[in-house]
Motif scaffolding. Structure first.
Motif, PDB file in Angstrom:
ATOM      1  N   ARG A 152      14.021 -40.520   4.065  1.00 33.21           N
ATOM      2  CA  ARG A 152      14.035 -41.651   4.977  1.00 33.21           C
ATOM      3  C   ARG A 152      12.815 -41.852   5.857  1.00 33.21           C
ATOM      4  O   ARG A 152      12.722 -42.865   6.549  1.00 33.21           O
ATOM      5  CB  ARG A 152      15.281 -41.567   5.882  1.00 33.21           C
ATOM      6  CG  ARG A 152      16.592 -41.842   5.130  1.00 33.21           C
ATOM      7  CD  ARG A 152      16.555 -43.191   4.470  1.00 33.21           C
ATOM      8  NE  ARG A 152      17.774 -43.593   3.782  1.00 33.21           N
ATOM      9  CZ  ARG A 152      17.762 -44.413   2.715  1.00 33.21           C
ATOM     10  NH1 ARG A 152      16.617 -44.840   2.215  1.00 33.21           N
ATOM     11  NH2 ARG A 152      18.887 -44.773   2.152  1.00 33.21           N
TER      12      ARG A 152
ATOM     13  N   TYR B  70      25.755 -36.220   7.202  1.00 34.40           N
ATOM     14  CA  TYR B  70      24.488 -36.942   7.282  1.00 34.40           C
ATOM     15  C   TYR B  70      23.750 -36.692   8.585  1.00 34.40           C
ATOM     16  O   TYR B  70      24.302 -36.199   9.566  1.00 34.40           O
ATOM     17  CB  TYR B  70      24.722 -38.450   7.114  1.00 34.40           C
ATOM     18  CG  TYR B  70      25.563 -39.069   8.206  1.00 34.40           C
ATOM     19  CD1 TYR B  70      26.934 -39.211   8.064  1.00 34.40           C
ATOM     20  CD2 TYR B  70      24.976 -39.523   9.391  1.00 34.40           C
ATOM     21  CE1 TYR B  70      27.703 -39.781   9.063  1.00 34.40           C
ATOM     22  CE2 TYR B  70      25.733 -40.097  10.398  1.00 34.40           C
ATOM     23  CZ  TYR B  70      27.103 -40.229  10.226  1.00 34.40           C
ATOM     24  OH  TYR B  70      27.861 -40.781  11.217  1.00 34.40           O
ATOM     25  N   LEU B  72      20.959 -38.869  11.194  1.00 35.51           N
ATOM     26  CA  LEU B  72      20.471 -40.200  11.548  1.00 35.51           C
ATOM     27  C   LEU B  72      19.125 -40.104  12.240  1.00 35.51           C
ATOM     28  O   LEU B  72      18.871 -39.171  13.000  1.00 35.51           O
ATOM     29  CB  LEU B  72      21.438 -40.874  12.530  1.00 35.51           C
ATOM     30  CG  LEU B  72      22.740 -41.479  12.003  1.00 35.51           C
ATOM     31  CD1 LEU B  72      23.512 -42.089  13.169  1.00 35.51           C
ATOM     32  CD2 LEU B  72      22.463 -42.510  10.929  1.00 35.51           C
ATOM     33  N   ARG B  77      18.247 -45.268  10.462  1.00 34.82           N
ATOM     34  CA  ARG B  77      18.085 -44.786   9.090  1.00 34.82           C
ATOM     35  C   ARG B  77      18.927 -43.529   8.919  1.00 34.82           C
ATOM     36  O   ARG B  77      18.959 -42.678   9.803  1.00 34.82           O
ATOM     37  CB  ARG B  77      16.601 -44.464   8.828  1.00 34.82           C
ATOM     38  CG  ARG B  77      15.756 -45.683   8.531  1.00 34.82           C
ATOM     39  CD  ARG B  77      14.285 -45.319   8.451  1.00 34.82           C
ATOM     40  NE  ARG B  77      13.733 -44.996   9.763  1.00 34.82           N
ATOM     41  CZ  ARG B  77      12.519 -44.481   9.968  1.00 34.82           C
ATOM     42  NH1 ARG B  77      11.744 -44.196   8.931  1.00 34.82           N
ATOM     43  NH2 ARG B  77      12.094 -44.245  11.188  1.00 34.82           N
ATOM     44  N   ARG B  78      19.600 -43.439   7.783  1.00 41.16           N
ATOM     45  CA  ARG B  78      20.561 -42.368   7.574  1.00 41.16           C
ATOM     46  C   ARG B  78      20.244 -41.612   6.293  1.00 41.16           C
ATOM     47  O   ARG B  78      19.903 -42.212   5.282  1.00 41.16           O
ATOM     48  CB  ARG B  78      21.968 -42.984   7.480  1.00 41.16           C
ATOM     49  CG  ARG B  78      23.087 -41.977   7.326  1.00 41.16           C
ATOM     50  CD  ARG B  78      24.454 -42.665   7.299  1.00 41.16           C
ATOM     51  NE  ARG B  78      24.645 -43.456   6.093  1.00 41.16           N
ATOM     52  CZ  ARG B  78      25.832 -43.821   5.614  1.00 41.16           C
ATOM     53  NH1 ARG B  78      26.945 -43.499   6.272  1.00 41.16           N
ATOM     54  NH2 ARG B  78      25.934 -44.528   4.513  1.00 41.16           N
ATOM     55  N   GLN B  79      20.340 -40.305   6.343  1.00 41.64           N
ATOM     56  CA  GLN B  79      20.229 -39.506   5.119  1.00 41.64           C
ATOM     57  C   GLN B  79      21.489 -38.685   4.967  1.00 41.64           C
ATOM     58  O   GLN B  79      21.777 -37.807   5.792  1.00 41.64           O
ATOM     59  CB  GLN B  79      19.007 -38.589   5.155  1.00 41.64           C
ATOM     60  CG  GLN B  79      18.872 -37.720   3.900  1.00 41.64           C
ATOM     61  CD  GLN B  79      18.682 -38.561   2.631  1.00 41.64           C
ATOM     62  OE1 GLN B  79      17.905 -39.505   2.622  1.00 41.64           O
ATOM     63  NE2 GLN B  79      19.427 -38.241   1.575  1.00 41.64           N
ATOM     64  N   ARG B 183      26.254 -48.275  -0.310  1.00 42.52           N
ATOM     65  CA  ARG B 183      25.407 -47.875   0.819  1.00 42.52           C
ATOM     66  C   ARG B 183      25.397 -46.354   0.980  1.00 42.52           C
ATOM     67  O   ARG B 183      24.352 -45.758   1.221  1.00 42.52           O
ATOM     68  CB  ARG B 183      25.885 -48.541   2.117  1.00 42.52           C
ATOM     69  CG  ARG B 183      25.251 -47.960   3.389  1.00 42.52           C
ATOM     70  CD  ARG B 183      25.364 -48.878   4.585  1.00 42.52           C
ATOM     71  NE  ARG B 183      24.628 -50.114   4.384  1.00 42.52           N
ATOM     72  CZ  ARG B 183      23.294 -50.225   4.456  1.00 42.52           C
ATOM     73  NH1 ARG B 183      22.543 -49.172   4.734  1.00 42.52           N
ATOM     74  NH2 ARG B 183      22.710 -51.384   4.266  1.00 42.52           N
ATOM     75  N   ASP B 184      26.564 -45.743   0.850  1.00 40.90           N
ATOM     76  CA  ASP B 184      26.625 -44.275   0.916  1.00 40.90           C
ATOM     77  C   ASP B 184      25.781 -43.649  -0.191  1.00 40.90           C
ATOM     78  O   ASP B 184      25.033 -42.695   0.040  1.00 40.90           O
ATOM     79  CB  ASP B 184      28.075 -43.785   0.777  1.00 40.90           C
ATOM     80  CG  ASP B 184      28.908 -44.037   2.031  1.00 40.90           C
ATOM     81  OD1 ASP B 184      28.332 -44.173   3.122  1.00 40.90           O
ATOM     82  OD2 ASP B 184      30.151 -44.088   1.905  1.00 40.90           O
ATOM     83  N   ASP B 187      22.162 -44.005   0.659  1.00 42.83           N
ATOM     84  CA  ASP B 187      21.722 -43.110   1.724  1.00 42.83           C
ATOM     85  C   ASP B 187      21.715 -41.650   1.273  1.00 42.83           C
ATOM     86  O   ASP B 187      21.055 -40.806   1.868  1.00 42.83           O
ATOM     87  CB  ASP B 187      22.610 -43.281   2.965  1.00 42.83           C
ATOM     88  CG  ASP B 187      22.298 -44.577   3.707  1.00 42.83           C
ATOM     89  OD1 ASP B 187      21.282 -45.226   3.390  1.00 42.83           O
ATOM     90  OD2 ASP B 187      23.067 -44.950   4.616  1.00 42.83           O
ATOM     91  N   TYR B 188      22.442 -41.357   0.236  1.00 40.80           N
ATOM     92  CA  TYR B 188      22.397 -40.026  -0.370  1.00 40.80           C
ATOM     93  C   TYR B 188      21.144 -39.883  -1.225  1.00 40.80           C
ATOM     94  O   TYR B 188      20.488 -38.840  -1.217  1.00 40.80           O
ATOM     95  CB  TYR B 188      23.652 -39.827  -1.222  1.00 40.80           C
ATOM     96  CG  TYR B 188      23.776 -38.503  -1.932  1.00 40.80           C
ATOM     97  CD1 TYR B 188      23.780 -37.294  -1.229  1.00 40.80           C
ATOM     98  CD2 TYR B 188      23.938 -38.455  -3.308  1.00 40.80           C
ATOM     99  CE1 TYR B 188      23.928 -36.082  -1.895  1.00 40.80           C
ATOM    100  CE2 TYR B 188      24.092 -37.251  -3.982  1.00 40.80           C
ATOM    101  CZ  TYR B 188      24.080 -36.067  -3.266  1.00 40.80           C
ATOM    102  OH  TYR B 188      24.235 -34.865  -3.932  1.00 40.80           O
ATOM    103  N   GLY B 190      18.313 -41.694  -1.046  1.00 43.37           N
ATOM    104  CA  GLY B 190      17.055 -42.130  -0.446  1.00 43.37           C
ATOM    105  C   GLY B 190      16.576 -43.456  -1.004  1.00 43.37           C
ATOM    106  O   GLY B 190      15.372 -43.686  -1.157  1.00 43.37           O
ATOM    107  N   THR B 192      17.726 -48.005  -1.369  1.00 40.09           N
ATOM    108  CA  THR B 192      18.521 -49.049  -0.729  1.00 40.09           C
ATOM    109  C   THR B 192      19.731 -49.330  -1.609  1.00 40.09           C
ATOM    110  O   THR B 192      19.736 -49.024  -2.802  1.00 40.09           O
ATOM    111  CB  THR B 192      17.726 -50.367  -0.590  1.00 40.09           C
ATOM    112  OG1 THR B 192      17.333 -50.805  -1.885  1.00 40.09           O
ATOM    113  CG2 THR B 192      16.509 -50.162   0.296  1.00 40.09           C
TER     114      THR B 192
END
Lengths: 230, 230
Positions: A152, B70, B72, B77-79, B183-184, B187-188, B190, B192
């Motif tokens: 990110r 996760y 933040l 932005r979330r990873q 979305r999950d 975010d897993y 990296g 969109t």
DNA sequence: CGTCCATTTGAGGTGGATCAACCCTAGTGG
DNA sequence: CCACTAGGGTTGATCCACCTCAAATGGACG
């Protein structure tokens, strides 16, 4: 103080080489209260210490120099998971095999013990068991932070994070003496070496850092680096 | 807050399949044998189980549902570092605080024990200590693999890796029932959510997978997914 | 069977990659 | 101590994989 000298351990044929294994006066800090055989060894620049999927026979501690741990894709793309600096323990897999390859970045001295003896000690001594767990947990924490960076963060944020990490870990004088090349940094940060170089130049232009040769960097404004690190 | 049903249930072999992170290292199983209090709790969709930097008071095991862990950044932005599926142990920090936030992805049932009691058990029983270490080491291995994915893999390679991981971990019938949103997944991995969606559509067009609703996927060609995963 | 949000799809933009010189300097040997 | 040089590092120009912004679609749930 309980350290004993063992014969030069048998290493993988590819990495084995003659080197005087000197007796160490002080064992690993994390296991310093048990009498395990600790041996020293030297690796030259770019020499492999162990390979991915090799049996994990030894656990190491950096005495001087630096080590990179990485994974490769079949086409040569490389991800460095961690740099190991003096004092760091590495190669401590709870399983039977190493999950990454470890290589000396510069000429490097390491100490090592057999993984087996550590595990036997852990069976008898809960404190040792706790130490081993704590080391693995520390590696996990680093990996979790690094996943956030890789997944990110922008290039500037990654480079800022790298500089702050090295500042914290190498904190010698006012000057960071980086042992690794731009390519190593890039493969650690998930960037190209050109992007790393450009970003460092940009930070220099902004007065955030000074160079004394490409690998000697003085941080002039840690606060702005922290801000950049998001 | 913790109005709970106290019980010492026998682990159900169907719901508690060994997680990849902790094969044969289930402290809950051990706990059942040594008679520690194990409690159950239920979380609703999107409910927080614990937050980053909160004291790590409990260690959890998913019984049904799914959990995301996760980090933040300040701007949102979330990873996601890991998904926890039935049988998985999570929230096991060797330190005093949690390093990630954990949230229920769907309605989720968990069991938990006090971290303190696990650690006390580990002091007395080397097997428990070994279990705790093995779980953390399994998490570390997953994180190391994920760093390679996040740092060096292409979008297609990431999605292929995700599908194969889910296939391995929740292989129920022939159909993957994904509990998490695009979305999950993004975010897993990296990426969109649009890139994830496009990549899945592309794999569908290539005949690699079939859809039965966006979250029900049948893998038609695992071999080509493996090839894509580099 | 209608509403709402997740998901898909489209169009265009961009951060970092790639390709390509060039420069610098640390290390070597004279 | 200086000159030479190879390999690491910098900088420039261009490209493109993925992101962003936007709109249409659909499927889950009341």
């Amino acid at each position: 103080m309980f350290t004993t000298t063992t014969s030069t351990p048998v290493l993988d044929a590819r990495t084995a080489r003659p080197s005087p294994a000197s007796v160490s006066a002080d064992p690993f800090q994390t296991i310093d209260h048990i009498g395990l055989a600790v041996t020293e060894f030297r690796y030259r620049r770019d020499e492999e210490i162990y390979g991915e999927d090799e049996p994990a026979e030894y656990v190491y501690q950096v005495r001087s120099g630096a080590v990179r741990s990485y994974k490769l894709l079949s086409d040569g793309r490389r991800q460095i998971g961690a740099f190991h600096l003096p004092g760091d323990v590495f190669g401590l897999a709870s399983g039977e095999v190493h999950r990454l390859t470890a290589e000396a970045i510069a000429d490097t001295r390491v100490r090592f013990v057999r993984r087996e003896s550590l595990e036997h000690a852990a069976e008898r001594d809960a404190g040792v068991a706790r130490s081993l767990w704590a080391i693995t947990a520390g590696d996990l924490r680093h990996a979790e932070d690094h996943m956030l960076l890789l997944g990110r963060k922008t290039a500037t944020e990654r480079v800022a994070a790298f500089l702050l990490e090295m500042d914290r870990r190498l904190a010698s004088a006012k000057m960071l003496a980086l042992p690794m090349s731009r390519r190593d940094i890039a493969d650690y940060l998930g960037l190209t070496l050109e992007t790393v170089s450009r970003t460092l130049s940009q930070l220099h232009a902004q007065g955030v850092l000074d160079f004394a040769g490409a690998r000697h960097i003085a941080l002039r404004n840690r606060h702005s680096l922290h801000r950049m690190n998001a």
